[in-house]
Design a protein around this motif. Structure first.
Motif, PDB file in Angstrom:
ATOM      1  N   ASP A 365       0.855  -1.194   0.000  1.00 20.09           N
ATOM      2  CA  ASP A 365       0.000   0.000   0.000  1.00 20.09           C
ATOM      3  C   ASP A 365       0.880   1.228   0.000  1.00 20.09           C
ATOM      4  O   ASP A 365       1.762   1.381   0.848  1.00 20.09           O
ATOM      5  CB  ASP A 365      -0.899   0.014   1.242  1.00 20.09           C
ATOM      6  CG  ASP A 365      -1.940  -1.070   1.127  1.00 20.09           C
ATOM      7  OD1 ASP A 365      -2.336  -1.390  -0.016  1.00 20.09           O
ATOM      8  OD2 ASP A 365      -2.345  -1.624   2.180  1.00 20.09           O
ATOM      9  N   LEU A 366       0.628   2.091  -0.959  1.00 19.81           N
ATOM     10  CA  LEU A 366       1.427   3.309  -1.036  1.00 19.81           C
ATOM     11  C   LEU A 366       0.848   4.363  -0.120  1.00 19.81           C
ATOM     12  O   LEU A 366      -0.365   4.442   0.055  1.00 19.81           O
ATOM     13  CB  LEU A 366       1.439   3.844  -2.465  1.00 19.81           C
ATOM     14  CG  LEU A 366       2.118   2.949  -3.492  1.00 19.81           C
ATOM     15  CD1 LEU A 366       1.940   3.528  -4.875  1.00 19.81           C
ATOM     16  CD2 LEU A 366       3.585   2.790  -3.166  1.00 19.81           C
ATOM     17  N   ASP A 369       0.416  10.382   0.063  1.00 24.45           N
ATOM     18  CA  ASP A 369       1.110  11.509  -0.564  1.00 24.45           C
ATOM     19  C   ASP A 369       2.362  11.061  -1.301  1.00 24.45           C
ATOM     20  O   ASP A 369       3.277  11.827  -1.496  1.00 24.45           O
ATOM     21  CB  ASP A 369       1.481  12.559   0.487  1.00 24.45           C
ATOM     22  CG  ASP A 369       2.242  11.922   1.632  1.00 24.45           C
ATOM     23  OD1 ASP A 369       2.267  10.671   1.683  1.00 24.45           O
ATOM     24  OD2 ASP A 369       2.800  12.653   2.456  1.00 24.45           O
ATOM     25  N   TYR A 370       2.376   9.807  -1.654  1.00 22.63           N
ATOM     26  CA  TYR A 370       3.573   9.304  -2.336  1.00 22.63           C
ATOM     27  C   TYR A 370       3.597   9.806  -3.772  1.00 22.63           C
ATOM     28  O   TYR A 370       2.604   9.744  -4.487  1.00 22.63           O
ATOM     29  CB  TYR A 370       3.567   7.790  -2.325  1.00 22.63           C
ATOM     30  CG  TYR A 370       4.667   7.200  -3.153  1.00 22.63           C
ATOM     31  CD1 TYR A 370       5.975   7.215  -2.687  1.00 22.63           C
ATOM     32  CD2 TYR A 370       4.409   6.630  -4.403  1.00 22.63           C
ATOM     33  CE1 TYR A 370       6.985   6.689  -3.448  1.00 22.63           C
ATOM     34  CE2 TYR A 370       5.421   6.101  -5.170  1.00 22.63           C
ATOM     35  CZ  TYR A 370       6.717   6.126  -4.679  1.00 22.63           C
ATOM     36  OH  TYR A 370       7.727   5.604  -5.437  1.00 22.63           O
ATOM     37  N   ARG A 371       4.769  10.318  -4.146  1.00 25.20           N
ATOM     38  CA  ARG A 371       4.935  10.721  -5.546  1.00 25.20           C
ATOM     39  C   ARG A 371       5.984   9.826  -6.183  1.00 25.20           C
ATOM     40  O   ARG A 371       7.077   9.686  -5.634  1.00 25.20           O
ATOM     41  CB  ARG A 371       5.407  12.184  -5.642  1.00 25.20           C
ATOM     42  CG  ARG A 371       4.290  13.157  -5.307  1.00 25.20           C
ATOM     43  CD  ARG A 371       4.729  14.578  -5.583  1.00 25.20           C
ATOM     44  NE  ARG A 371       6.011  14.876  -4.944  1.00 25.20           N
ATOM     45  CZ  ARG A 371       6.973  15.555  -5.530  1.00 25.20           C
ATOM     46  NH1 ARG A 371       6.802  16.000  -6.747  1.00 25.20           N
ATOM     47  NH2 ARG A 371       8.104  15.792  -4.900  1.00 25.20           N
ATOM     48  N   PRO A 372       5.682   9.233  -7.265  1.00 22.05           N
ATOM     49  CA  PRO A 372       6.629   8.262  -7.845  1.00 22.05           C
ATOM     50  C   PRO A 372       7.795   8.927  -8.563  1.00 22.05           C
ATOM     51  O   PRO A 372       8.068   8.640  -9.714  1.00 22.05           O
ATOM     52  CB  PRO A 372       5.753   7.481  -8.808  1.00 22.05           C
ATOM     53  CG  PRO A 372       4.715   8.445  -9.211  1.00 22.05           C
ATOM     54  CD  PRO A 372       4.472   9.345  -8.052  1.00 22.05           C
ATOM     55  N   VAL A 373       8.455   9.834  -7.892  1.00 22.56           N
ATOM     56  CA  VAL A 373       9.618  10.490  -8.483  1.00 22.56           C
ATOM     57  C   VAL A 373      10.779  10.369  -7.512  1.00 22.56           C
ATOM     58  O   VAL A 373      10.636  10.650  -6.324  1.00 22.56           O
ATOM     59  CB  VAL A 373       9.344  11.988  -8.761  1.00 22.56           C
ATOM     60  CG1 VAL A 373      10.589  12.638  -9.332  1.00 22.56           C
ATOM     61  CG2 VAL A 373       8.182  12.142  -9.700  1.00 22.56           C
ATOM     62  N   HIS A 374      11.880   9.911  -8.035  1.00 22.39           N
ATOM     63  CA  HIS A 374      13.037   9.800  -7.165  1.00 22.39           C
ATOM     64  C   HIS A 374      13.995  10.934  -7.445  1.00 22.39           C
ATOM     65  O   HIS A 374      14.300  11.214  -8.587  1.00 22.39           O
ATOM     66  CB  HIS A 374      13.751   8.482  -7.409  1.00 22.39           C
ATOM     67  CG  HIS A 374      14.961   8.324  -6.544  1.00 22.39           C
ATOM     68  ND1 HIS A 374      14.863   8.010  -5.219  1.00 22.39           N
ATOM     69  CD2 HIS A 374      16.267   8.473  -6.811  1.00 22.39           C
ATOM     70  CE1 HIS A 374      16.084   7.959  -4.701  1.00 22.39           C
ATOM     71  NE2 HIS A 374      16.950   8.235  -5.653  1.00 22.39           N
ATOM     72  N   TYR A 375      14.394  11.601  -6.380  1.00 20.22           N
ATOM     73  CA  TYR A 375      15.434  12.609  -6.590  1.00 20.22           C
ATOM     74  C   TYR A 375      16.569  12.349  -5.622  1.00 20.22           C
ATOM     75  O   TYR A 375      16.358  11.863  -4.511  1.00 20.22           O
ATOM     76  CB  TYR A 375      14.888  14.025  -6.427  1.00 20.22           C
ATOM     77  CG  TYR A 375      14.284  14.312  -5.076  1.00 20.22           C
ATOM     78  CD1 TYR A 375      15.061  14.860  -4.069  1.00 20.22           C
ATOM     79  CD2 TYR A 375      12.944  14.041  -4.816  1.00 20.22           C
ATOM     80  CE1 TYR A 375      14.512  15.119  -2.835  1.00 20.22           C
ATOM     81  CE2 TYR A 375      12.395  14.287  -3.580  1.00 20.22           C
ATOM     82  CZ  TYR A 375      13.184  14.832  -2.594  1.00 20.22           C
ATOM     83  OH  TYR A 375      12.646  15.077  -1.379  1.00 20.22           O
TER      84      TYR A 375
END
Lengths: 793, 325
Positions: A365-366, A369-375
């Motif tokens: 389960d995500l 507020d998870y954003r699938p962007v890795h920085y």
């Protein structure tokens, strides 16, 4: 007697080789065969002469001569027209002896078994053994058949397979214990394609009830290779030409023709067919031909054929179907699905078993507020200079760690890790000068820095309110610059950047300056400077050095690798300049204003057209002997504007010339000039680059006409400063003009301070300040300033 | 830009920012052929003496040689460092002379397959705006305010300083004079041999754009485009008498008037003379506008009315109609 004596002698001798046979009593010693008696005879007892090993041996010539049957008589000419039939074509055999045609000759005529048909075991010893065995064997003479019935040659692969126990008709692979359940053909599904021969399928059904022992293994079924013969005709798939026997008697051929008959119906069909076909011997049946009017069978005429009934892919036979050779007995035992699965996976390791049900796990389960962007978080080296930045970053990321001992290894920088590991320091450029410094020096630097900052702050406030002409202290600049440069100064001097390469002395000074700057010796900064210079010059040069150091550091390592040296050197003092110049724009301008066109506005030059151009224009070459193209050019000294600023005796005309030349240089450097057509419509200003330049040049001329007076003033104020000597002039000449640095470095904030500096110097050196204001003016005008920069470098 | 055919005036050639050249029949207003192949705005074009070839230059820095019949690019000359603003054939169409914003005039050989120019005339200090070629001369006008005449026969370069950026130059038909238009809204007629000023023609407006000037076929009149959208004519000799305005073609700027070759010019005012003025227009608001083709396509419709009204002001009037539409 003699033998006796020899016997006694023998003991003393060493014998080599084998002794001659002892002579029989009364035998005469054989004489060696003389050469003339060493003869060769052919089969008929005729002597043969040896002609040479490579020229025929014993069998050359005609009757042992070099002649022919005809002797030396040449064959007379025979017209091929009349006696065409008589003409014989001679083959090699015509020149051969009979020995050549015999069994051991070069062209044997007898029929012999060739290698392909020869018996395999040609080994003589084995043959002999076989013969002996044949004699000894119970039935004598059996081996003799071997010679008569020789096996054909077998390929090595087949031979190897045979040795491994393979037999013809079997498949290749390990023997299989039992046959899986033969799939009963589904009555609903029709079977297409390669149906088993009817007799076979019958037989297999018959064998269904047969008992098969458990412990019998079978060889796998032989696999027929895929027939890859291309289809070249235009018949339908699977079409076979009518076999007359089948067509006429329609019994056995029926099954082959009717591909679309269901497998389950086979037996009944066959029976029925047999029954029906008994009645009518002739006739062609099969759906492909439709149902004839006379035919009774019309049951299947509306059978629909859909594509789904066909195989659309080439695939292996279904597993379990026909794993055995077709000769092998069948076994019908149900096989668990489980086992088949295992077969696919392979061998199961000990202690493991296949899962009965496949377990799949749901995705995690995500967070909402998870954003699938890795920085990537910036990794900040823990160096001194980055401390604040790091801290800020840490605070921003919510990870504030003050304790350096708790640093993870990722937060350590390379040098810290190196320290912990106890490695030696790498040789090479360090990231910062400050790394080199000892702790004490660093602290001292810090103090100095802080002090200077304080000083600056104090100074800045009154400076704004106070007199703008207040002189800034000489120490101020270095501090300021040190602040600017900080730790980034490191590589400025060490690299091969030589901003003052034209003046080696200056370059040397610059290098030592950078060196001293690196070591943080701010007091030393003054010592490197040329003592013969004026204070102002020193200050100027110092600033120059600082700027140069700052400027060149950025392009040090990363950028320098991307650039190559300029093709045209700036150091060359001579420039190719057109011999004739369009000069005196001033005069022309005024002439135009007075509308006095003609001689005043006209320039006439010698111009050499290209020879080809003359040819194309059908014009004789005006200068047939010259190799020049265009305007004749001469080499001239390169001037810079600076020369004329220090040379009071320069005349206006020369200045004009140089201005022209600068323009020329401009043209050389910038092939694409700013053009009027590029100016946007809104730009209604009447700013003409040329007229600007002209006005500029004029103002310069005005200035230059003034100098003598201020120069004397200068002499008065500075007692130790004499009139500029030749050496000084050289220096001035070789040094890149400050316009360059102005144009490059002067930022808006800096402008003010430098100008104030200049103005502060004004009392002492009015000349220079005039020049400076001039340069500042140039800076304001983007076009002309850039052109100056171009021209003076 | 628009050119009348230099030989007989039976064709006219337009080129514009739609990257194409168009060949028209000016009498009927029909489009004969379109030539595609340039990558940017086509800035100038010219036809060869035998009508078999065209040359054009473009903002894509290339000069192209076209075959009229097939519409194919025969050659493309690359070498200019900037927009090529003007192009000319020499008399025998063996050389193309092109002037560019890169301040060079380049002479390209049409005969050989040489990719580089025969000669580069790089004496100009600023962009070359106009180039003309006579039988033994190359005349170039540059933004640096000079008119340069390269005399191949004499091996001399004559440079006349005018002061204001030159927009257009042309030879007089008698080969004695040079007409130069400059951005100070003045046309100057200069003596070719001495450089003396023979006449000055003012009254039009030319301060921003590259406008063409023209001398009539018999050297009787001087014509120039103007930024107020009119075409101006002056009597060559009687300057005071001469200033005659044309009928207004519209709001835009007339850029390229062309004297129609092969026709005599009446001393009467050009509105009722047998002048055929071909002029291209540039809109003031958008400097580059590719509206030429559309305007031309309207010509057949508008032709009758305009032709009835004032005879031969065919194309000009057509564009006026287009402007109104």
């Amino acid at each position: 007697m003699a033998a006796e004596s020899s016997d006694s002698e023998e003991e003393d001798l060493v014998s080599y080789g084998s002794a001659l046979p002892a002579l029989q009593e009364g035998e005469r010693i054989k004489k060696p065969v003389p050469l003339q008696e060493q003869t060769v005879k052919d089969g008929k007892g005729r002597y043969q002469r040896f002609h040479g090993a490579f020229t025929g041996g014993f069998s050359a010539g005609y009757f042992n001569t070099v002649g022919t049957k005809e002797g030396w008589t040449p064959s007379s000419f025979i017209s091929s027209r009349q006696k065409r039939a008589d003409k014989t074509i001679l083959g090699p055999e015509d020149f051969m002896d009979e020995e050549d045609l015999s069994e051991f000759g070069i062209a044997p005529k007898d029929i012999t078994t060739t290698d392909d048909f020869a018996s395999k075991a040609k080994d003589r010893i084995k043959e002999k053994a076989r013969q002996i065995a044949g004699v000894v064997a119970a039935i004598p003479g059996t081996t003799a058949f071997d010679d008569l019935i020789g096996p054909s040659k077998i390929t090595i692969g087949v031979e190897l397979l045979r040795k491994m126990g393979w037999k013809e008709g079997q498949g290749i692979g390990p023997r299989i214990k039992r046959k899986p359940l033969r799939q009963k053909p589904d009555p609903q599904v029709k079977v297409y394609g390669c149906a088993l021969p009817p007799g076979l399928s019958e037989g297999s059904e018959d064998e269904e009830d047969e008992y098969q022992p458990e412990n019998v293994t079978f060889a796998p079924k032989d696999v027929m290779p895929v027939d890859l013969t291309p289809k070249e005709d235009v018949h339908g798939l699977g079409y076979k030409g009518l076999d007359p026997t089948q067509a006429l008697f329609g019994i056995s051929g029926r099954e082959h023709l009717n591909l679309f008959t269901g497998g389950s119906e086979k037996t009944s069909d066959l029976l029925g067919d047999l029954r029906h076909s008994k009645g009518r011997k002739l006739g062609i049946t099969g759906q492909a031909f439709g149902v004839g009017a006379l035919e009774e069978e019309d049951d299947d005429i509306y059978a629909t054929e859909t594509l789904s009934k066909y195989d659309t892919v080439l695939k292996d036979e279904e597993p379990g179907d026909g794993l055995y050779g077709w000769t092998a007995p069948k076994q019908y035992k149900s096989k668990k699905r489980f086992e088949t699965e295992v077969k696919y996976i392979g061998k199961i390791l000990d202690g493991f078993s296949l899962a009965s049900k496949s377990s799949t796990y749901p995705p995690p389960d995500l967070p909402r507020d998870y954003r699938p962007v890795h920085y990537f978080r910036p990794v900040i080296a823990a160096g001194n200079e980055n401390y604040h930045l790091r801290k800020a970053l840490e605070q921003s990321t919510g990870k504030l760690e003050n304790d350096t001992t708790q640093q993870s290894r990722h937060t350590l920088n390379a040098s810290q890790r190196r320290d912990r590991l106890g490695e030696t320091v790498l040789k090479g450029p360090a990231p910062s000068v400050l790394e080199y410094l000892s702790e004490k020096d660093r602290e001292r630097l810090k103090e100095v820095k802080q002090a200077s900052e304080q000083q600056m702050k104090v100074k800045m406030l009154p400076q704004q309110s106070q007199n703008r002409f207040q002189p800034t202290s000489a120490n101020d600049a270095p501090h300021k610059w040190q602040m600017f440069l900080g730790g980034q100064l490191a590589n400025a001097g060490s690299s091969d950047f030589k901003p003052f390469a034209r003046n080696p002395e200056k370059q040397k000074r610059y290098e030592s300056f950078v060196q001293s700057l690196k070591q943080g010796q701010k007091d030393m900064l003054e010592h490197y400077l040329d003592p013969s210079m004026t204070e102002w010059e020193r200050g100027r040069e110092q600033e120059e050095f600082f700027r140069a150091a700052m400027f060149y550091k950025s392009s040090n390592s990363t950028l320098s690798s991307r650039f190559t040296r300029a093709k045209y050197e700036d150091d060359v003092d001579k420039v190719e300049v057109p011999r004739d110049q369009e000069n005196d724009i001033d005069d022309k301008e005024s002439a135009v204003k007075m509308k006095m066109f003609g001689k005043l506005t006209r320039d006439k030059f010698e111009w050499h057209p290209e020879k080809l151009l003359c040819k194309r224009f059908n014009v004789p070459d005006p200068y047939p002997d010259s190799s020049i193209v265009g305007l004749p050019k001469v080499k001239r000294d390169k001037y810079s504007v600076f020369n004329f600023l220090t040379l009071p005796e320069a005349t206006t005309s020369v200045t004009q010339a140089t201005n022209e030349r600068i323009q020329q240089n401009n043209n050389l450097n910038k092939p694409k000039k700013p053009s009027r057509w590029d100016v946007s419509d809104k730009e209604k200003e009447k700013k003409d680059s040329i007229s600007e330049f002209i006005s500029l040049a004029r103002s310069k001329v005005d200035i230059q006409q003034q100098p003598p007076v201020p120069m004397t003033e200068e002499c008065g104020t500075e007692t130790n400063e004499t009139l500029p000597t030749n050496e000084d002039k050289d220096q001035e000449e070789s040094r890149p003009s400050m316009d360059l640095f102005k144009a490059i470095f002067v930022s808006s904030s800096d402008e003010k301070s430098s100008s104030s500096e200049d103005e502060s110097d004004e009392e002492h050196q009015p000349t220079v300040s005039v020049i400076n204001s001039e340069t500042n003016k140039q800076v304001d005008l983007p076009d002309s300033s850039s052109s100056n920069v171009q021209g003076s470098t | 830009p628009l050119k009348a055919n230099p030989v007989d005036g039976n064709y006219c050639l337009t080129c514009g920012s739609d990257k194409s050249l168009k060949l028209w029949n000016p009498h009927k207003g029909t489009l004969l052929r379109t030539y595609h192949g340039h990558g940017y705005e086509v800035l100038d074009a010219a036809g060869s003496f035998d009508n078999s070839q065209l040359c054009s230059c473009s903002a894509d820095k290339t000069v192209a040689l076209w075959d009229v019949a097939t519409g194919q690019v025969v050659r493309k000359f690359r070498g200019h460092a900037g927009k090529v603003s003007c192009v000319q054939f020499n008399e025998e169409a063996t050389v193309i002379v092109s002037g560019s914003i890169d301040s060079t005039v380049r002479c390209w050989d049409c005969r050989s397959r040489r990719p580089d120019p025969v000669q580069v005339l790089d004496e100009a200090k600023d962009g070359v705006s106009s180039v003309k070629v006579s039988d033994h001369e190359i005349l170039s006008g540059s933004v640096d305010g000079r008119v340069r005449r390269y005399d191949l026969r004499a091996g001399q370069l004559y440079s006349d300083y005018v002061g204001s950026p030159i927009t257009s130059v042309c030879f007089s038909k008698d080969g004695q004079c040079v007409l130069a238009a400059s951005l100070d809204s003045t046309l100057r007629l200069l003596d070719k041999d001495t450089g003396e000023l023979l006449g000055e023609y003012t009254g039009h407006r030319s301060t921003t754009y590259k406008l063409d000037c023209v001398l009539s076929e018999q050297d009787t009149h001087v014509g120039s485009a103007s930024e107020d959208g009119k075409v101006y004519f002056w009597d060559l000799v009687e300057v005071s008498r001469g200033l005659t305005k044309t009928a207004e073609p519209g709001e835009g700027i007339l850029r390229h008037p062309q004297a129609h070759p092969g026709r005599g010019c009446d001393p009467r005012p050009p509105t009722c003379s047998r002048w055929r003025m071909l002029s291209a227009r540039r809109s003031k608001t958008t400097r580059v506008r590719s509206s030429l083709p559309e305007m031309m396509s309207r010509s057949s419709v508008a032709r009758d009315s305009t032709a009835l009204a004032c005879g031969l002001w065919l194309l000009t009037r057509v564009w006026a109609a287009a402007e109104a539409a």
